[in-house]
Design a protein around this motif. Sequence first.
Motif, mmCIF file in Angstrom:
data_model
loop_
_atom_site.group_PDB
_atom_site.id
_atom_site.type_symbol
_atom_site.label_atom_id
_atom_site.label_comp_id
_atom_site.label_asym_id
_atom_site.label_seq_id
_atom_site.Cartn_x
_atom_site.Cartn_y
_atom_site.Cartn_z
ATOM 1 N N THR A 38 38.831 47.571 46.927
ATOM 2 C CA THR A 38 40.143 48.128 46.730
ATOM 3 C C THR A 38 40.864 46.782 46.198
ATOM 4 O O THR A 38 40.864 45.666 46.772
ATOM 5 N N GLU A 40 44.247 45.291 44.651
ATOM 6 C CA GLU A 40 45.680 45.407 44.594
ATOM 7 C C GLU A 40 46.462 44.260 43.750
ATOM 8 O O GLU A 40 46.168 43.173 43.924
ATOM 9 N N ILE A 107 52.853 48.093 42.219
ATOM 10 C CA ILE A 107 51.589 47.547 43.010
ATOM 11 C C ILE A 107 50.682 48.563 42.090
ATOM 12 O O ILE A 107 50.531 49.646 42.326
ATOM 13 N N THR A 109 47.020 49.724 42.120
ATOM 14 C CA THR A 109 45.817 49.775 43.217
ATOM 15 C C THR A 109 44.596 50.350 42.401
ATOM 16 O O THR A 109 44.651 51.516 41.695
ATOM 17 N N THR A 111 40.418 51.323 42.442
ATOM 18 C CA THR A 111 39.509 51.632 43.574
ATOM 19 C C THR A 111 37.999 51.560 43.044
ATOM 20 O O THR A 111 38.088 52.222 41.762
#
Length: 126
Positions: A38, A40, A107, A109, A111
């Motif tokens: 992940t 961020e 933010i 994110t 994956t």
Amino acid sequence: MNAVAQKEERSVRPEAAPQERPYVSPNVNIIESKDGYTLEAEMPGVAKDGLDISLEENVLTITGRRQPDPSVNLLYRESNPVDYRRVFELDPSIESARISAQIEQGILTLTLPKAEKVKPRRIEVN
């Protein structure tokens, strides 16, 4: 071998055009789990419309542009009007077709799932 590695790149472009804002590198956190990674990235002021994420071969490029609100009469500003850009080289063990992204409250994110063949697995003895 690192699965996600930052490519060497200058954080601010030299000699930007008069109407063009400089890029800065957003701060990132990279977290590994058994299923993948992940990533961020802190990109305050960037909305979904101002976000561009591209993957060419194994190079992931994240670009975020702040969009000024035309309905606001700005009287005073302390924050810098900058855009964000960061480039990463991905390990081939990341399954690029399944990468997903979302942005919420500045933010971003991402994956980055691992391919099934590189995930740890338990082998039972008979």
